[in-house]
Design a protein around this motif. Structure first.
Motif: not given
Length: 214
Positions: A135-150
Motif C-alpha cells: 500500500e505504501a509503495t502503490a501510494a508513491k507510484m501514483s507520483e513517482f516511477k521509482v520508489v526506494m525501499w530503504p
C-alpha cells in the motif's frame, strides 16, 4: 500466449539475467511483472511453480503498483524490483528525504533528470511481503516511477522491460557516481547547478518536479 508480446518475454529474460549479472538479484532476489491486456477475469498457469513453489511474497506490491500506475499512465505495464547495491547503500548514509535524494541523483549526471524528472519516492523501512508495504509503495507510484525501499531495494515502472531496466540502471549509475565521490573524500568542487537542471528539463522536453527544483 498471444496476449503477451513474445518480445516482452525475450526482454524479461534479458533484463533479469543482466540484473543478476550486475549483482542486483542475489540468489532468487528480485522480481518482475507485466500487466497483460486480458479481461482480468481469470488466471492461467503456463509453466513453473513445481514442487510447491509459490509466487514471490512481494506479489501484492506488484498488483497494487500496477493498479496505481494504471491511473497515471496506462502504457506503463511493467513493474520491476531488484537490489541495486549503491542505491541501497545511500539509504544507510543519507537522510530518507525524497527531495534531498532526488536532487543528489539528478546532480550526478545529466541523464538522471531526463530519465526520472519526477525524482524518486521513498517509503520508511517496512517488512517486505506485507500488504502494508504494498500500500505504501502503490501510494508513491501514483507520483513517482521509482520508489526506494530503504535498506532493501528499488521498485520501478515502465512501458516495457527494457525501459524499466534502463530506468533502474540510470538511478544506480547516479548512485555509483555519488558513492565514488564519497570514496574520494566527498569534497564536491563543482556540480550541475539548479539553473542547469532547469535548462536540461527544457532542452529535453521533460517536466521536472518543481518541488525538488527549489
Amino acid at each position: 500466449m498471444k496476449f503477451i508480446d513474445s518480445k516482452f518475454m525475450r526482454d524479461i529474460c534479458n533484463v533479469t539475467k543482466q540484473s543478476y549479472d550486475n549483482g542486483w538479484d542475489e540468489r532468487n532476489g528480485g522480481n518482475i511483472s507485466i500487466r497483460i491486456t486480458e479481461d482480468g477475469k481469470h488466471a492461467d498457469l503456463y509453466w513453473g511453480y513445481e514442487d510447491g513453489a509459490k509466487p514471490t511474497s512481494e506479489f501484492p506490491t506488484h498488483l497494487m503498483s500496477h493498479i496505481a500506475r494504471l491511473k497515471t499512465d496506462k502504457n506503463q505495464r511493467v513493474v520491476m524490483h531488484c537490489h541495486p547495491t549503491n542505491f541501497i547503500a545511500m539509504s544507510f548514509t543519507q537522510t530518507l528525504d525524497e527531495k534531498r535524494l532526488s536532487r543528489i541523483l539528478w546532480k550526478m549526471q545529466a541523464e538522471s533528470l531526463v530519465v526520472f524528472p519526477e525524482g524518486i519516492g521513498v517509503i520508511p523501512y517496512m517488512t517486505p511481503g506485507t500488504n502494508e508495504i504494498g500500500e505504501a509503495t502503490a501510494a508513491k507510484m501514483s507520483e513517482f516511477k521509482v520508489v526506494m525501499w530503504p535498506h532493501h531495494g528499488i521498485f520501478a515502472v515502465g512501458s516495457d522491460p527494457d525501459e524499466t531496466f534502463g530506468l533502474i540502471e540510470t538511478v544506480e549509475k547516479a548512485a555509483l557516481i555519488f558513492t565514488t565521490i564519497q570514496a574520494q573524500g566527498g569534497n564536491i568542487l563543482q556540480d550541475i547547478t539548479n539553473e542547469e537542471l532547469k535548462e536540461l528539463a527544457q532542452a529535453f522536453g521533460v517536466t521536472a518536479n518543481s518541488k525538488f527544483l527549489k
